[in-house]
Design a protein around this motif. Structure first.
Motif, PDB file in Angstrom:
ATOM      1  N   LYS A  76       0.867  -1.178   0.000  1.00  0.00           N
ATOM      2  CA  LYS A  76       0.000   0.000   0.000  1.00  0.00           C
ATOM      3  C   LYS A  76       0.902   1.226   0.000  1.00  0.00           C
ATOM      4  O   LYS A  76       1.664   1.438   0.939  1.00  0.00           O
ATOM      5  CB  LYS A  76      -0.898  -0.012   1.240  1.00  0.00           C
ATOM      6  N   LEU A  77       0.831   1.970  -1.043  1.00  0.00           N
ATOM      7  CA  LEU A  77       1.759   3.081  -1.230  1.00  0.00           C
ATOM      8  C   LEU A  77       1.360   4.266  -0.362  1.00  0.00           C
ATOM      9  O   LEU A  77       0.185   4.628  -0.265  1.00  0.00           O
ATOM     10  CB  LEU A  77       1.803   3.482  -2.696  1.00  0.00           C
ATOM     11  N   SER A  78       2.342   4.854   0.273  1.00  0.00           N
ATOM     12  CA  SER A  78       2.083   6.009   1.136  1.00  0.00           C
ATOM     13  C   SER A  78       1.863   7.261   0.295  1.00  0.00           C
ATOM     14  O   SER A  78       2.271   7.330  -0.876  1.00  0.00           O
ATOM     15  CB  SER A  78       3.265   6.221   2.085  1.00  0.00           C
ATOM     16  N   GLU A  79       1.229   8.239   0.901  1.00  0.00           N
ATOM     17  CA  GLU A  79       0.972   9.500   0.207  1.00  0.00           C
ATOM     18  C   GLU A  79       2.280  10.261   0.004  1.00  0.00           C
ATOM     19  O   GLU A  79       3.243  10.099   0.746  1.00  0.00           O
ATOM     20  CB  GLU A  79      -0.007  10.356   1.016  1.00  0.00           C
ATOM     21  N   GLY A  80       2.296  11.104  -1.006  1.00  0.00           N
ATOM     22  CA  GLY A  80       3.479  11.921  -1.253  1.00  0.00           C
ATOM     23  C   GLY A  80       4.360  11.375  -2.350  1.00  0.00           C
ATOM     24  O   GLY A  80       5.302  12.049  -2.778  1.00  0.00           O
ATOM     25  N   LEU A  81       4.088  10.139  -2.802  1.00  0.00           N
ATOM     26  CA  LEU A  81       4.885   9.592  -3.893  1.00  0.00           C
ATOM     27  C   LEU A  81       4.376  10.108  -5.230  1.00  0.00           C
ATOM     28  O   LEU A  81       3.167  10.273  -5.436  1.00  0.00           O
ATOM     29  CB  LEU A  81       4.821   8.065  -3.898  1.00  0.00           C
ATOM     30  N   THR A  82       5.265  10.339  -6.121  1.00  0.00           N
ATOM     31  CA  THR A  82       4.865  10.727  -7.473  1.00  0.00           C
ATOM     32  C   THR A  82       4.354   9.490  -8.200  1.00  0.00           C
ATOM     33  O   THR A  82       4.562   8.362  -7.768  1.00  0.00           O
ATOM     34  CB  THR A  82       6.048  11.326  -8.247  1.00  0.00           C
ATOM     35  N   ASP A  83       3.680   9.733  -9.306  1.00  0.00           N
ATOM     36  CA  ASP A  83       3.165   8.605 -10.090  1.00  0.00           C
ATOM     37  C   ASP A  83       4.285   7.676 -10.528  1.00  0.00           C
ATOM     38  O   ASP A  83       4.143   6.454 -10.510  1.00  0.00           O
ATOM     39  CB  ASP A  83       2.409   9.137 -11.311  1.00  0.00           C
ATOM     40  N   ALA A  84       5.393   8.236 -10.915  1.00  0.00           N
ATOM     41  CA  ALA A  84       6.520   7.416 -11.370  1.00  0.00           C
ATOM     42  C   ALA A  84       7.075   6.564 -10.234  1.00  0.00           C
ATOM     43  O   ALA A  84       7.383   5.381 -10.410  1.00  0.00           O
ATOM     44  CB  ALA A  84       7.618   8.317 -11.934  1.00  0.00           C
ATOM     45  N   GLN A  85       7.180   7.174  -9.033  1.00  0.00           N
ATOM     46  CA  GLN A  85       7.673   6.428  -7.887  1.00  0.00           C
ATOM     47  C   GLN A  85       6.722   5.289  -7.510  1.00  0.00           C
ATOM     48  O   GLN A  85       7.144   4.189  -7.175  1.00  0.00           O
ATOM     49  CB  GLN A  85       7.870   7.370  -6.694  1.00  0.00           C
ATOM     50  N   ALA A  86       5.429   5.581  -7.558  1.00  0.00           N
ATOM     51  CA  ALA A  86       4.433   4.567  -7.228  1.00  0.00           C
ATOM     52  C   ALA A  86       4.490   3.404  -8.213  1.00  0.00           C
ATOM     53  O   ALA A  86       4.457   2.231  -7.836  1.00  0.00           O
ATOM     54  CB  ALA A  86       3.039   5.188  -7.229  1.00  0.00           C
ATOM     55  N   VAL A  87       4.595   3.707  -9.489  1.00  0.00           N
ATOM     56  CA  VAL A  87       4.669   2.668 -10.518  1.00  0.00           C
ATOM     57  C   VAL A  87       5.923   1.828 -10.336  1.00  0.00           C
ATOM     58  O   VAL A  87       5.886   0.598 -10.423  1.00  0.00           O
ATOM     59  CB  VAL A  87       4.632   3.306 -11.922  1.00  0.00           C
ATOM     60  N   ASN A  88       7.034   2.489 -10.061  1.00  0.00           N
ATOM     61  CA  ASN A  88       8.295   1.762  -9.870  1.00  0.00           C
ATOM     62  C   ASN A  88       8.229   0.836  -8.657  1.00  0.00           C
ATOM     63  O   ASN A  88       8.733  -0.293  -8.691  1.00  0.00           O
ATOM     64  CB  ASN A  88       9.456   2.749  -9.697  1.00  0.00           C
ATOM     65  N   ALA A  89       7.611   1.338  -7.560  1.00  0.00           N
ATOM     66  CA  ALA A  89       7.505   0.526  -6.350  1.00  0.00           C
ATOM     67  C   ALA A  89       6.643  -0.711  -6.592  1.00  0.00           C
ATOM     68  O   ALA A  89       6.982  -1.820  -6.171  1.00  0.00           O
ATOM     69  CB  ALA A  89       6.932   1.363  -5.216  1.00  0.00           C
ATOM     70  N   ILE A  90       5.526  -0.535  -7.279  1.00  0.00           N
ATOM     71  CA  ILE A  90       4.628  -1.666  -7.564  1.00  0.00           C
ATOM     72  C   ILE A  90       5.299  -2.659  -8.513  1.00  0.00           C
ATOM     73  O   ILE A  90       5.228  -3.876  -8.328  1.00  0.00           O
ATOM     74  CB  ILE A  90       3.297  -1.158  -8.154  1.00  0.00           C
ATOM     75  N   ASP A  91       5.966  -2.131  -9.532  1.00  0.00           N
ATOM     76  CA  ASP A  91       6.646  -3.002 -10.490  1.00  0.00           C
ATOM     77  C   ASP A  91       7.746  -3.816  -9.797  1.00  0.00           C
ATOM     78  O   ASP A  91       7.931  -5.006 -10.090  1.00  0.00           O
ATOM     79  CB  ASP A  91       7.258  -2.167 -11.624  1.00  0.00           C
ATOM     80  N   ALA A  92       8.481  -3.170  -8.881  1.00  0.00           N
ATOM     81  CA  ALA A  92       9.547  -3.873  -8.163  1.00  0.00           C
ATOM     82  C   ALA A  92       8.966  -4.994  -7.305  1.00  0.00           C
ATOM     83  O   ALA A  92       9.509  -6.103  -7.247  1.00  0.00           O
ATOM     84  CB  ALA A  92      10.331  -2.893  -7.297  1.00  0.00           C
ATOM     85  N   TRP A  93       7.848  -4.720  -6.630  1.00  0.00           N
ATOM     86  CA  TRP A  93       7.214  -5.738  -5.793  1.00  0.00           C
ATOM     87  C   TRP A  93       6.697  -6.891  -6.655  1.00  0.00           C
ATOM     88  O   TRP A  93       6.897  -8.067  -6.317  1.00  0.00           O
ATOM     89  CB  TRP A  93       6.058  -5.138  -4.998  1.00  0.00           C
ATOM     90  N   LYS A  94       6.052  -6.576  -7.767  1.00  0.00           N
ATOM     91  CA  LYS A  94       5.516  -7.612  -8.645  1.00  0.00           C
ATOM     92  C   LYS A  94       6.628  -8.499  -9.199  1.00  0.00           C
ATOM     93  O   LYS A  94       6.473  -9.717  -9.310  1.00  0.00           O
ATOM     94  CB  LYS A  94       4.735  -6.975  -9.800  1.00  0.00           C
TER      95      LYS A  94
END
Length: 247
Positions: A76-94
């Motif tokens: 669950k992504l915390s607030e304050g992340l940019t769209d790019a950061q959120a996508v990168n975090a999800i992609d890394a987890w996947k």
């Protein structure tokens, strides 16, 4: 730098790294270089001995730094992340979850692979295997306990051979993770002695000093040998008596 024999003892950082032994940090510290060893990969799981396979699999995934994905949901992504950061975090987890799931899948036999490929995350796969085979392990425990409780010694077989059969069942119980003290095992074997050993059973039950299983087997073997000798002597005396009577 030279030692007192005049030999050069300087080791370059690149040489150390190439040898896989040490790496010199920028601040001058030297730390061991750890390499991941993949030789501990478990054998294929065929549906038996799940507990042992599960522990080996868990250790293997731990060496790959992937074991946390067996119990972790998508982040669950915390607030304050940019769209790019959120996508990168999800992609890394996947990506890591994909690796973890497929390491487990590749250690399943083909017949099980086809059944469990429907699970899309490592956690769902791991929990499904756990539910299925731990339940079967519980059934196996009840079966082996029932086999031990139902075992009855008979006078038509040697006591030592029957004690060995009981020991095999006790070993199966211990292999299932159930703890039985040696005192209990000894008392159980004494209690199961056949009807013809009633007097000797009472003698053993009234002994105050605790015996090990090894001590008990020695005593039973001696008693059985003595009974065999007495039986032979009686047969010989009866045979002589019959010969005399016939004459």
């Amino acid at each position: 730098m030279a030692d007192n024999t005049g030999r050069d003892t300087n080791i370059s950082t690149s040489d150390a790294a190439a040898s896989g032994s040490i790496v010199k940090q920028p601040e001058g510290k030297i730390t061991p270089m750890v390499s991941t060893n993949h030789s501990e990969k478990p054998e294929k799981f065929y549906g038996l001995n799940f507990k042992t396979w599960q522990q080996k699999m868990l250790f293997y995934l731990t060496t790959l730094n992937l074991s946390r994905f067996l119990s972790e949901d998508a982040p669950k992504l915390s607030e304050g992340l940019t769209d790019a950061q959120a996508v990168n975090a999800i992609d890394a987890w996947k990506h890591s979850d994909f690796l973890c799931r497929n390491y487990v899948m590749n250690c399943l036999h083909d017949s099980l692979y086809n059944v469990y490929q429907i699970h899309k995350t490592a956690k769902a796969l791991w929990e499904s295997l756990d539910r299925k085979y731990k339940t079967e392990d519980a059934g196996a425990k009840k079966f082996v306990v029932g086999k031990f409780l139902d075992y009855k010694m008979v006078d038509s077989k040697t006591v030592i051979s029957q004690v060995q059969e009981i020991q095999i069942i006790l070993h199966e119980i211990l292999a299932e993770g159930m703890i039985l003290s040696e005192t209990f095992q000894v008392a159980a074997v004494i209690e199961k002695l056949p009807p013809g050993w009633k007097d000797f059973k009472n003698y053993l039950k009234h002994k105050r000093k605790e015996m090990s299983m090894e001590d008990l087997i020695v005593r039973l073997r001696i008693e059985e040998d003595n009974r065999g000798s007495d039986c032979k002597a009686t047969t010989f005396v009866d045979a002589k008596a019959n010969i005399v009577e016939y004459k």
